[in-house]
Design an enzyme around this catalytic site. Structure first.
Site, PDB file in Angstrom:
ATOM      1  N   CYS A 175     -27.240 -45.604   0.704  1.00 63.19           N
ATOM      2  CA  CYS A 175     -26.500 -44.549   1.387  1.00 63.19           C
ATOM      3  C   CYS A 175     -27.212 -44.152   2.680  1.00 63.19           C
ATOM      4  O   CYS A 175     -28.440 -44.046   2.699  1.00 63.19           O
ATOM      5  CB  CYS A 175     -26.470 -43.364   0.444  1.00 63.19           C
ATOM      6  SG  CYS A 175     -25.983 -41.876   1.248  1.00 63.19           S
TER       7      CYS A 175
HETATM    8  N1  LIG Z   1     -21.422 -40.545  -2.983  1.00 66.57           N
HETATM    9  C1  LIG Z   1     -21.664 -40.620  -1.714  1.00 66.57           C
HETATM   10  O1  LIG Z   1     -22.607 -40.049  -1.195  1.00 66.57           O
HETATM   11  C2  LIG Z   1     -20.777 -41.390  -0.822  1.00 66.57           C
HETATM   12  C3  LIG Z   1     -19.960 -42.341  -1.339  1.00 66.57           C
HETATM   13  N2  LIG Z   1     -19.200 -43.119  -0.509  1.00 66.57           N
HETATM   14  C4  LIG Z   1     -18.326 -44.122  -1.136  1.00 66.57           C
HETATM   15  O2  LIG Z   1     -17.739 -44.926  -0.142  1.00 66.57           O
HETATM   16  C5  LIG Z   1     -16.398 -45.250  -0.474  1.00 66.57           C
HETATM   17  C6  LIG Z   1     -15.482 -44.911   0.665  1.00 66.57           C
HETATM   18  O3  LIG Z   1     -15.380 -43.492   0.710  1.00 66.57           O
HETATM   19  P1  LIG Z   1     -14.368 -42.753   1.692  1.00 66.57           P
HETATM   20  O4  LIG Z   1     -14.717 -43.132   3.096  1.00 66.57           O
HETATM   21  O5  LIG Z   1     -14.347 -41.337   1.343  1.00 66.57           O
HETATM   22  O6  LIG Z   1     -13.002 -43.384   1.228  1.00 66.57           O
HETATM   23  P2  LIG Z   1     -11.712 -43.670   2.053  1.00 66.57           P
HETATM   24  O7  LIG Z   1     -12.016 -44.663   3.099  1.00 66.57           O
HETATM   25  O8  LIG Z   1     -10.653 -43.961   1.066  1.00 66.57           O
HETATM   26  O9  LIG Z   1     -11.439 -42.268   2.741  1.00 66.57           O
HETATM   27  C7  LIG Z   1     -10.968 -41.155   2.053  1.00 66.57           C
HETATM   28  C8  LIG Z   1     -10.004 -40.325   2.873  1.00 66.57           C
HETATM   29  O10 LIG Z   1     -10.584 -39.083   3.204  1.00 66.57           O
HETATM   30  C9  LIG Z   1     -10.603 -38.913   4.653  1.00 66.57           C
HETATM   31  N3  LIG Z   1     -11.816 -38.185   5.006  1.00 66.57           N
HETATM   32  C10 LIG Z   1     -11.894 -37.009   5.621  1.00 66.57           C
HETATM   33  N4  LIG Z   1     -13.142 -36.583   5.786  1.00 66.57           N
HETATM   34  C11 LIG Z   1     -13.895 -37.500   5.253  1.00 66.57           C
HETATM   35  C12 LIG Z   1     -15.287 -37.647   5.107  1.00 66.57           C
HETATM   36  N5  LIG Z   1     -16.184 -36.772   5.560  1.00 66.57           N
HETATM   37  N6  LIG Z   1     -15.747 -38.730   4.504  1.00 66.57           N
HETATM   38  C13 LIG Z   1     -14.884 -39.680   4.065  1.00 66.57           C
HETATM   39  N7  LIG Z   1     -13.563 -39.585   4.145  1.00 66.57           N
HETATM   40  C14 LIG Z   1     -13.066 -38.510   4.754  1.00 66.57           C
HETATM   41  C15 LIG Z   1     -10.536 -40.337   5.165  1.00 66.57           C
HETATM   42  O11 LIG Z   1      -9.948 -40.422   6.442  1.00 66.57           O
HETATM   43  P3  LIG Z   1     -10.771 -41.069   7.666  1.00 66.57           P
HETATM   44  O12 LIG Z   1     -11.443 -42.317   7.159  1.00 66.57           O
HETATM   45  O13 LIG Z   1      -9.752 -41.347   8.701  1.00 66.57           O
HETATM   46  O14 LIG Z   1     -11.754 -40.017   8.061  1.00 66.57           O
HETATM   47  C16 LIG Z   1      -9.605 -40.993   4.156  1.00 66.57           C
HETATM   48  O15 LIG Z   1      -8.272 -40.706   4.408  1.00 66.57           O
HETATM   49  C17 LIG Z   1     -16.111 -44.534  -1.788  1.00 66.57           C
HETATM   50  O16 LIG Z   1     -16.282 -45.421  -2.844  1.00 66.57           O
HETATM   51  C18 LIG Z   1     -17.163 -43.458  -1.848  1.00 66.57           C
HETATM   52  O17 LIG Z   1     -17.531 -43.135  -3.174  1.00 66.57           O
HETATM   53  C19 LIG Z   1     -19.198 -42.962   0.823  1.00 66.57           C
HETATM   54  C20 LIG Z   1     -20.023 -42.051   1.418  1.00 66.57           C
HETATM   55  C21 LIG Z   1     -20.834 -41.143   0.623  1.00 66.57           C
HETATM   56  N1  LIG Z   2     -23.454 -42.436   1.179  1.00 70.85           N
HETATM   57  C1  LIG Z   2     -23.047 -43.515   0.515  1.00 70.85           C
HETATM   58  N2  LIG Z   2     -23.125 -43.501  -0.830  1.00 70.85           N
HETATM   59  C2  LIG Z   2     -22.674 -44.561  -1.450  1.00 70.85           C
HETATM   60  C3  LIG Z   2     -22.155 -45.674  -0.788  1.00 70.85           C
HETATM   61  N3  LIG Z   2     -21.763 -46.567  -1.693  1.00 70.85           N
HETATM   62  C4  LIG Z   2     -22.030 -46.005  -2.895  1.00 70.85           C
HETATM   63  N4  LIG Z   2     -22.575 -44.808  -2.753  1.00 70.85           N
HETATM   64  C5  LIG Z   2     -23.046 -43.890  -3.789  1.00 70.85           C
HETATM   65  O1  LIG Z   2     -24.320 -44.323  -4.269  1.00 70.85           O
HETATM   66  C6  LIG Z   2     -24.303 -44.323  -5.690  1.00 70.85           C
HETATM   67  C7  LIG Z   2     -25.353 -45.259  -6.276  1.00 70.85           C
HETATM   68  O2  LIG Z   2     -26.630 -44.782  -5.991  1.00 70.85           O
HETATM   69  P1  LIG Z   2     -27.973 -45.504  -6.484  1.00 70.85           P
HETATM   70  O3  LIG Z   2     -29.053 -44.636  -5.957  1.00 70.85           O
HETATM   71  O4  LIG Z   2     -27.933 -45.534  -7.982  1.00 70.85           O
HETATM   72  O5  LIG Z   2     -28.007 -46.874  -5.899  1.00 70.85           O
HETATM   73  C8  LIG Z   2     -22.883 -44.707  -6.009  1.00 70.85           C
HETATM   74  O6  LIG Z   2     -22.517 -44.419  -7.335  1.00 70.85           O
HETATM   75  C9  LIG Z   2     -22.110 -43.882  -4.973  1.00 70.85           C
HETATM   76  O7  LIG Z   2     -21.904 -42.565  -5.353  1.00 70.85           O
HETATM   77  C10 LIG Z   2     -22.136 -45.672   0.624  1.00 70.85           C
HETATM   78  O8  LIG Z   2     -21.745 -46.636   1.276  1.00 70.85           O
HETATM   79  N5  LIG Z   2     -22.601 -44.564   1.218  1.00 70.85           N
END
Ligand SMILES: NC(=O)C1=CN([C@@H]2O[C@H](COP(=O)(O)OP(=O)(O)OC[C@H]3O[C@@H](n4cnc5c(N)ncnc54)[C@H](OP(=O)(O)O)[C@@H]3O)[C@@H](O)[C@H]2O)C=CC1
Ligand SMILES: Nc1nc2c(ncn2[C@@H]2O[C@H](COP(=O)(O)O)[C@@H](O)[C@H]2O)c(=O)[nH]1
Length: 327
Positions: A175
């Protein structure tokens, strides 16, 4: 926030042992109406889980959540799992077509036992709408919503109908959210878990930042019912990521779901890719996790997982590892 700490800053304090062998300690957990062998679920990421691993985990009483990155396969996946007599656990996003997909499932008479709403910033109106939409069309699915990092987010998602919430924004190994945006629970995930779990009235999944098996016990202590893990589950023989050989050693790829490798483009990238040392069969890790957790339970002075919930702890800021390595 008063005390801010992370996994490596905490040590749990032992209680008198009541078992003769660690084998007596039961690591199983009830979650969403089913009993699983471990309070652990591999991350719903494309380099961590695929259909084959999902079947293996379901057949062997482990919890799994299938990722959402091959959306067109999900309906058949649910059908196939249920035809085999296994539970179906899938992920969805929040874009327009995902709302249609829920209706498609309902029209086909398919109810996945678990649906996880999986987006980066889960404290959002879109997620609240999706929870309500699922509860309207598939009222018997157990809905996990996330990811979030505050008590208010947990309350709002529970209020909308979520059956469980997933906590963790930015603590993951691949991440880069905290670097790219300045936000998240990276660096204080365990304290954020405690903060959120105190507000929760339903189960909480701790997601991200688990670096050792002891961190699973710590997550349970600080309020998690289930622990989602990516990096420790990467690198197995069965792991779907690409395998390479370098200087005679095998490595497997592990990339973030918000990385350019997942997205196929460099837009709103919040994840990266790394190469993880090859680790052999997945079952070896699951078995070792179970043994280590049995040991944790024995140190907690009990014979089941609940013994971990009330143990004392100390904060030993940044001082536990001192360069220690398990191997
Ligand atoms: N657990 C974590 O810390 C994180 C996990 N992830 C993982 O990455 C994958 C993609 O995630 P995500 O980009 O949300 O999925 P999507 O690409 O499906 O986006 C989700 C929707 O939310 C909108 N959106 C608005 N604000 C945000 C924001 N701050 N972050 C993301 N989307 C936003 C996006 O629009 P638009 O793209 O136009 O903004 C889109 O329509 C998921 O599997 C997620 O779990 C990603 C980052 C952090
Ligand atoms: N910020 C982001 N978080 C992400 C992304 N892809 C997955 N994840 C999150 O990380 C955990 C796994 O964490 P780990 O420390 O056990 O390796 C996963 O379950 C998601 O919630 C990403 O691209 N960006």
């Amino acid at each position: 926030m008063e005390n801010v700490f992370d996994y490596e800053d905490i040590q749990l304090i032992p209680e008198k042992c009541i078992v003769k062998s660690r084998k007596e300690c039961d690591t199983s957990i009830e979650f969403g109406g089913r009993k699983f062998r471990l309070p652990v679920v591999p991350s719903n990421m494309q380099t961590i889980i695929d259909e084959k691993i999902a079947i293996y985990l379901a057949e062997n009483d482990y919890f799994y959540i299938m990722h959402r990155f091959k959306p067109e396969t999900r309906l058949d996946f649910v059908k196939e799992m249920q035809e085999r007599g296994l539970y179906a656990s899938i992920s969805v996003g929040v874009k327009e077509e995902e709302f249609d997909f829920i209706i498609e499932l309902a029209d086909a008479g398919l109810t996945p036992e678990y649906i996880t709403i999986d987006i980066a910033h889960g404290h959002a109106d879109t997620v609240i709408s999706m929870i309500k939409h699922i509860k309207k069309y598939l009222p018997n699915s157990f809905v996990i919503a996330g990811n979030v990092g505050t008590p208010q987010a947990v309350r709002d998602l529970e209020q909308a109908g979520a059956d469980a919430t997933k906590v963790g924004i930015g603590p993951g190994k691949v991440c880069i959210t905290k670097i790219k945006t300045g936000f998240g629970t990276g660096g204080w995930q365990l304290a954020a878990l405690r903060w959120c779990a105190k507000a929760a009235t339903k189960p909480v999944i701790a997601d991200g930042g688990i670096r050792t098996h002891g961190d699973i016990a710590k997550s349970i202590r600080f309020g998690a019912s289930m622990v989602m893990i990516g990096s420790l589950f990467a690198g197995h023989e069965e792991s779907p990521g690409e395998t390479i050989e370098k200087d005679g050693k095998l490595y497997k790829e592990y990339f973030g779901s918000a990385s350019e490798f997942q997205k196929g483009e460099r837009r709103n990238v919040e994840g990266k890719k790394m190469w993880v040392e090859y680790k052999g069969p997945l079952q070896n890790t699951l078995t070792e996790m179970e043994e280590d957790l049995q040991s944790s339970i024995s140190y907690a002075g009990g014979n089941k997982l609940s013994a971990l919930r009330n143990v004392d702890y100390v904060i030993v800021k940044n001082s536990i590892f001192n360069g220690d390595r398990v191997y």
